[in-house]
Write a protein that holds these residues in place. Structure first.
Motif, PDB file in Angstrom:
ATOM      1  N   GLY A 175      39.809   2.123 -20.477  1.00 52.20           N
ATOM      2  CA  GLY A 175      40.212   1.968 -22.243  1.00 52.20           C
ATOM      3  C   GLY A 175      41.069   0.751 -22.361  1.00 52.20           C
ATOM      4  O   GLY A 175      41.408   0.757 -23.542  1.00 52.20           O
ATOM      5  N   HIS A 176      41.041   0.043 -21.549  1.00 52.67           N
ATOM      6  CA  HIS A 176      41.985  -1.478 -21.795  1.00 52.67           C
ATOM      7  C   HIS A 176      41.349  -2.379 -22.575  1.00 52.67           C
ATOM      8  O   HIS A 176      40.408  -2.852 -21.942  1.00 52.67           O
ATOM      9  N   ARG A 177      41.538  -2.453 -23.660  1.00 54.03           N
ATOM     10  CA  ARG A 177      40.520  -3.205 -24.598  1.00 54.03           C
ATOM     11  C   ARG A 177      40.437  -4.889 -24.300  1.00 54.03           C
ATOM     12  O   ARG A 177      39.678  -5.420 -24.036  1.00 54.03           O
ATOM     13  N   ARG A 206      37.694  -5.471 -21.830  1.00 53.28           N
ATOM     14  CA  ARG A 206      36.500  -5.634 -22.382  1.00 53.28           C
ATOM     15  C   ARG A 206      36.141  -7.029 -22.599  1.00 53.28           C
ATOM     16  O   ARG A 206      35.155  -7.514 -22.370  1.00 53.28           O
ATOM     17  N   ALA A 258      38.727  -1.705 -17.786  1.00 52.39           N
ATOM     18  CA  ALA A 258      37.791  -1.373 -19.168  1.00 52.39           C
ATOM     19  C   ALA A 258      37.379   0.031 -19.063  1.00 52.39           C
ATOM     20  O   ALA A 258      37.294   0.676 -20.255  1.00 52.39           O
TER      21      ALA A 258
END
Length: 666
Positions: free
Chosen positions: A328-330, A333, A325
């Motif tokens: 930036g790994h959606r 999240r 997360a």
């Protein structure tokens, strides 16, 4: 992971210190609320389960428990000692409920009045038909002896987690709580069923791997939850040799399916394929080992293997999702939010089973609540993912859809404007209709009163006028008649004119009361003196009066009250047989004030005329051939209303008695 280990060591260090404080007896209150035995228990470990109740009671090694029972997985039998004091006015019937629904062997020993132990048994090892109460978990019904304190011993033995909370409920409160609990579980598992059916249909439509694994994920978790709270065991009277393997295998399957589903949600197969295969292989091995141990009869060892593998997996997935997360790994999240709730519930449940956390409502239901919220959020997540996949396909049609939507919105606006205009017009017409209807009702009522007035005048005035005319002609034709006849004819003239004058006075009194309330002049008076004055106007024996418990003073208008009472008595006098006395009763009700009741023997009143009895100028069929202006009962009602009271028809004559009652407030 280091934080979780520190928390574990902290609670484990505090747990042995609980035995130093001596517990106070449990006082059963007089109210209908439940009470918990936590803080009032003493515990004794019985290795091998060799002690009987007498030996356990006098054994050394009892220690106080600060909270509920939380001994983890143990082969020892656990004895609990509870001193019970019954408060004054406490209910006779209680139940003792154990929060853990899958305990194997639970026994309750109570000393009876002769010093002998009375035994009740339940638990998964006992056939459901032999349980004292048909419930999910162990429930013992209790009837307490009046004025006697009691000492109870509870023996627990189970291959599953030895953690449970003991609560005592009044029987009525327990029954009500059970109904709410079954409603809650019905809603929960009904939601699961709808979720499963929806995703079966969804998976058959899409054939996506995510949907298929999620379907297995929901099925395994729902099965584990149902078996953990013992709903299938109760419904199907499932024996322990069947339910324990099913629960253990279901837990093992849940960890394997959950790991695969977590890998799919984090998309780890594309990012770290070798790592994903290694984690999946290790989890499958742990799940298979735990399932085999359970099937071989080593339930505790198998479950500990499964739970021991689950905790590191939770830590690994949370750490990996946090790291992804931050990069930036959606999917990571969403994973942290959705799976974090579930992992928190599982962690709390595991710490409770290991004896680190005490059992209570939140620790007992942490896994269930966390799993339910997790399933709902996960379902929304899958639907959203599928919607995102469909969105790419729908881009080509977006422009046409927007154009059609805009056209529909314009049409809807026009329809809404036209609908609003029509509603306003309908509202105006409805208001006008209401006004016309009200005016018509007033006009109809006025016309009826006018017709009644004309009928009254034509009858009541015609008769005296005819008497006056006939008598005057007789006097004119016989001026030399004997003096006695002339006096009698003059007397007839006076009576006829007096009757007309009384009618005119009664009409004018009614008209004045209708147009103004200035005639109402309340003052303090003695009700007994006022009643004696009214009753003195009637011949002896015509009225049977009863006056009891009258107030010393009454706030009223004496003149108007005399008119009302006189009219009630006159109405009864006109319709009662001369041989039967009128009954008059005056009394003070329990809430104060005064009540007058006038009764007479007479014919039954027509049902269709009863609603109009107090209407102005109304004279029923029975009164057509009797004197009266149709104003008596109307005046009684108006006078009662001026005093803040009311007049009612108590008896309609169906039993041969007609009765009116006028009640004035204090």
């Amino acid at each position: 992971m280091q934080i979780l280990l520190a928390i574990f060591l902290f609670f484990a260090a505090l747990h042995p210190l609980a035995g130093w404080a001596a517990p106070a007896p449990l006082v059963l209150p007089a109210g209908a609320q439940k009470v918990t035995a936590s803080g009032h228990l003493r515990m004794l470990a019985d290795p091998g389960g060799k002690l009987d109740p007498d030996a356990a009671l006098h054994a050394a090694g009892w220690r106080a428990l600060p909270a509920a029972v939380s001994a983890g997985y143990t082969d020892d039998a656990i004895w609990l000692r509870l001193d019970v004091v019954r408060a004054a006015a406490s209910p006779d019937e209680w139940v003792l409920r154990f929060s853990n629904a899958v305990l194997d062997d639970v026994r309750l020993y109570r000393l009876d009045g002769e010093g002998r132990w009375a035994l009740q048994t339940a638990g998964a090892d006992v056939p459901r038909a032999a349980w004292p109460v048909d419930a999910r978990q162990v429930v013992f019904p209790l009837r307490l002896r009046a004025g006697a304190d009691e000492q109870w011993l509870v023996r627990l033995h189970s291959k599953k987690a030895m953690s449970t909370e003991l609560t005592l409920w009044p029987r009525a409160a327990f029954d009500e709580s059970s109904r709410r609990e079954y409603l809650y579980y019905g809603l929960q598992f009904g939601s699961y069923l709808l979720l499963i059916l929806f995703h079966i249909f969804f998976w058959r439509m899409t054939r996506e791997a995510h949907s298929g694994w999620y379907l297995l994920y929901v099925l395994s978790n729902a099965t584990t939850e149902a078996l953990t709270i013992a709903i299938p065991q109760q419904i199907f009277s499932m024996p322990n040799w069947l339910s324990d393997p099913m629960l253990g295998v279901s837990m093992a399957a849940s960890i394997a399916v959950g790991t695969r589903f977590s890998i799919l949600q984090l998309e780890l197969s594309a990012l770290y394929p070798r790592f994903s295969r290694g984690v999946m292989g290790a989890t499958a091995a742990a799940a298979l080992t735990g399932a085999l141990l359970v099937l071989c009869g080593r339930y505790a060892a198998g479950v500990l293997v499964v739970q021991g593998a689950a905790l590191p997996l939770i830590a690994v997935f949370i750490a990996l999702a946090t790291w992804l997360a931050l990069r930036g790994h959606r999917p990571a999240r969403a994973f942290l939010l959705i799976f974090g709730i579930f992992y928190a519930g599982v962690l709390v449940s595991f710490l409770r089973n290991m004896g680190v956390l005490p059992p209570n409502f939140w620790t007992n239901h942490a896994a269930t609540l966390g799993a339910f919220v997790h399933m709902m959020l996960m379902s929304l997540r899958l639907n959203r993912r599928y919607a995102e996949l469909r969105r790419a396909k729908d881009l080509a049609q977006a422009q046409a859809v927007r154009a059609v939507r805009a056209l529909n919105e314009r049409l809807e606006e026009q329809v809404a404007l036209r609908t609003a205009a029509l509603r306003q017009e309908i509202g105006r017409r409805a208001a006008l209709e209401g006004e016309l209807r009200a005016a018509l009702e007033v006009e109809t009522r006025t016309r009826e009163e006018q017709q009644d007035f004309v009928a009254m005048v034509s009858h009541e005035f015609h008769t005296p006028l005819a008497i006056i005319n006939t008598t005057a002609q007789q006097i004119a034709r016989n001026p030399g008649a004997v003096w006695d006849k002339t006096l009698q004819r003059c007397q007839n003239l006076r009576e006829a004119s007096g009757r007309m004058a009384a009618l005119v006075d009664e009409y004018l009194s009614a008209d004045r009361m209708e147009t103004s309330a200035a005639t109402f002049r309340p003052q303090h008076c003695d009700p007994r003196v006022l009643l004696e004055t009214v009753l003195a106007e009637w011949p002896a024996g015509r009225v049977e009066a009863s006056m009891r418990d009258l107030p010393a003073r009454l706030q009223c208008d004496p003149g108007l009250l005399r008119v009302a009472l006189r009219n009630l008595l006159s109405n009864a006098d006109r319709h009662a047989p001369q041989a039967q006395a009128i009954r008059f009763d005056a009394a003070m009700p329990a809430d104060g004030g005064i009540q007058f009741t006038v009764s007479n023997d007479g014919d039954a009143l027509p049902v269709d005329e009863i609603p109009r009895l107090f209407q102005k100028y109304f004279r029923g069929r029975i009164a057509q051939h009797k004197p009266g202006a149709g104003l008596g009962l109307y005046l009684v009602r108006r006078i009662a209303e001026l005093h803040g009271g009311q007049v009612t028809l108590e008896r309609t004559g169906s039993d041969g008695i007609v009765s009116f009652s006028m009640r004035l407030p204090a």
